[in-house]
Motif scaffolding. Sequence first.
Motif, mmCIF file in Angstrom:
data_model
loop_
_atom_site.group_PDB
_atom_site.id
_atom_site.type_symbol
_atom_site.label_atom_id
_atom_site.label_comp_id
_atom_site.label_asym_id
_atom_site.label_seq_id
_atom_site.Cartn_x
_atom_site.Cartn_y
_atom_site.Cartn_z
ATOM 1 N N GLY A 17 2.775 12.121 5.320
ATOM 2 C CA GLY A 17 3.583 10.917 5.467
ATOM 3 C C GLY A 17 4.602 10.751 4.348
ATOM 4 O O GLY A 17 5.228 11.712 3.895
ATOM 5 N N GLY A 18 4.761 9.493 3.888
ATOM 6 C CA GLY A 18 5.758 9.194 2.871
ATOM 7 C C GLY A 18 5.543 9.952 1.577
ATOM 8 O O GLY A 18 6.506 10.388 0.934
ATOM 9 N N VAL A 19 4.289 10.133 1.162
ATOM 10 C CA VAL A 19 4.003 10.887 -0.064
ATOM 11 C C VAL A 19 4.477 12.330 0.072
ATOM 12 O O VAL A 19 5.007 12.922 -0.876
ATOM 13 C CB VAL A 19 2.498 10.843 -0.382
ATOM 14 C CG1 VAL A 19 2.140 11.808 -1.508
ATOM 15 C CG2 VAL A 19 2.086 9.421 -0.767
ATOM 16 N N GLY A 20 4.341 12.893 1.265
ATOM 17 C CA GLY A 20 4.807 14.254 1.493
ATOM 18 C C GLY A 20 6.317 14.368 1.419
ATOM 19 O O GLY A 20 6.857 15.325 0.850
ATOM 20 N N VAL A 21 7.011 13.372 1.994
ATOM 21 C CA VAL A 21 8.474 13.372 1.913
ATOM 22 C C VAL A 21 8.922 13.327 0.458
ATOM 23 O O VAL A 21 9.812 14.072 0.039
ATOM 24 C CB VAL A 21 9.054 12.177 2.702
ATOM 25 C CG1 VAL A 21 10.553 12.054 2.466
ATOM 26 C CG2 VAL A 21 8.769 12.333 4.201
ATOM 27 N N TRP A 22 8.288 12.479 -0.337
ATOM 28 C CA TRP A 22 8.649 12.374 -1.756
ATOM 29 C C TRP A 22 8.241 13.621 -2.544
ATOM 30 O O TRP A 22 8.902 13.974 -3.511
ATOM 31 C CB TRP A 22 8.003 11.118 -2.361
ATOM 32 C CG TRP A 22 8.823 9.896 -2.129
ATOM 33 C CD1 TRP A 22 9.170 9.358 -0.928
ATOM 34 C CD2 TRP A 22 9.424 9.066 -3.125
ATOM 35 N NE1 TRP A 22 9.935 8.243 -1.103
ATOM 36 C CE2 TRP A 22 10.106 8.031 -2.452
ATOM 37 C CE3 TRP A 22 9.437 9.078 -4.507
ATOM 38 C CZ2 TRP A 22 10.808 7.028 -3.108
ATOM 39 C CZ3 TRP A 22 10.125 8.075 -5.180
ATOM 40 C CH2 TRP A 22 10.810 7.068 -4.479
ATOM 41 N N SER A 23 7.191 14.292 -2.136
ATOM 42 C CA SER A 23 6.801 15.542 -2.805
ATOM 43 C C SER A 23 7.903 16.586 -2.676
ATOM 44 O O SER A 23 8.187 17.334 -3.619
ATOM 45 C CB SER A 23 5.505 16.084 -2.199
ATOM 46 O OG SER A 23 4.430 15.202 -2.405
ATOM 47 N N ILE A 66 0.840 -1.208 0.000
ATOM 48 C CA ILE A 66 0.000 0.000 0.000
ATOM 49 C C ILE A 66 0.871 1.251 0.000
ATOM 50 O O ILE A 66 0.684 2.172 -0.807
ATOM 51 C CB ILE A 66 -0.954 -0.005 1.208
ATOM 52 C CG1 ILE A 66 -1.994 -1.116 1.054
ATOM 53 C CG2 ILE A 66 -1.642 1.354 1.350
ATOM 54 C CD1 ILE A 66 -2.828 -1.344 2.296
ATOM 55 N N VAL A 67 1.836 1.295 0.919
ATOM 56 C CA VAL A 67 2.713 2.465 1.003
ATOM 57 C C VAL A 67 3.567 2.578 -0.253
ATOM 58 O O VAL A 67 3.725 3.661 -0.829
ATOM 59 C CB VAL A 67 3.607 2.384 2.257
ATOM 60 C CG1 VAL A 67 4.578 3.574 2.297
ATOM 61 C CG2 VAL A 67 2.761 2.358 3.524
#
Length: 468
Positions: free
Chosen positions: A427-433, A366-367
Amino acid sequence: MTEVLHPPVSALVMSTGAHVRAVSRLGFPLVGGHVAQFAIGMTDTVMLGWYGAAALAAVTLAGSYFFVFFLMGAGFAIAVMPLVAAAAGAGEERQIRRATRMGLWLSLLYAVAAMPMLLFSEQILLALGQKPEVAGPASAYLQLAGWGLFPALLVMVLKSYLAALERTQIVLWITILAALVNGLVNYALIFGNWGAPELGIAGAAYASIATQTVSLLAVTAYALWVLPEHEILKNFHRPDWEMFARVFKLGMPIGLTNLSEVSLFAASAMMMGWLGTIPLAAHGVAMTLAGLTFMVHLGLSNAATIRAGNAYGRGDRAHMALGAKVVIVMSLAMALIGSAVFLLFPDPLISLFLDPGEPNKPEILIVGASLLAMAALFQLADGMQVIALGLLRGVQDTNWPMVIAALSYWAIGVPASILFGFTFGWGGVGVWSGLVLGLSFAGVFLMLRFWRHSIKRTGTAVGTEAPS
């Protein structure tokens, strides 16, 4: 940046089709070499993912930490490429030997200076907020694998020397040999196959050292056997302070640029570690896949450095300009293909890295799928910035690109990752953004630097169309 002193030897400009063929002949063996090199790290990731999620998380962290130091030191090796390409373009064979030898010197000196940071990494990782259950195994890996920094950097110098002379096929085959050695030793030592002891993470570290040593022996033997006229190891013990200073002056900004970029990714791994073991493991898989497609852009970037460096040595601006446009379009096309694959097939790709019986597999999928969606954007930004860096290095422009990269990655990318990932709670999507934003700024401003300034310092813009 030093002005070109040699007049252009040719006023001919290759056709677009000729440039495509030339970049393909030079670049795709380099792409293959980078993919094979990347396969070494990916093999560690896959096999340790099969061994367990905890081992995968530890080596994800350790690998990010190691590459901070490796890519910083690789600046001197990368500096050898434009220097040798320009010397070859100007017909100055003695400069080829001088640049290569001093690249080897600087790489060895750097490795000596960096080793304490690898041997005593646990305290540093703990101070950076990593959990003891991850920092401990990561440090154990680095205490062994860190010694591979010496052969790894020397291999980089010799590969740059060969690539700059357009000997890219041998670079590919030596790297494939290294990847095969790494896979076999990993399989034996991680799991205890073929009568070998089961060493887990330590087995992966021993495999990395063995791989780098085999690579160094192979690339050195080839260079001495096939190109004896350069005598690259002749009087190796004697300093050449003038060339030492040139390689240092060109390579240190490249190393610091690499440091800015790789530390951005290391910081992202640290942030994912704050989110927990599952996000960190998913990040390791997604970053491995994104890194694999990045190898295409890196190979094309190396080709851009070599061809721009050769044109720079001849003072041929028109040839350089058309070649630059061709390599940019080729990189963009590959980025679009990679992005489509990530968006269409996330689960099968992520599952390649996980044991089917892994209890945390559903959460990692999922992540990981959300991170691969971000990686689709990531491809476009990362490809643009690395191609721009390759062109700038070809014309030996490294100081301002270092400043642009540092500001883009650390004044924009890292704060944006913290803001989106933690303040906004993405979360992780924000870090990658944040990663995508920082790389996008770097790509735009590095391209502006090349087209508005650096290319204008090269020779003449006059030329006539040559037959393809």
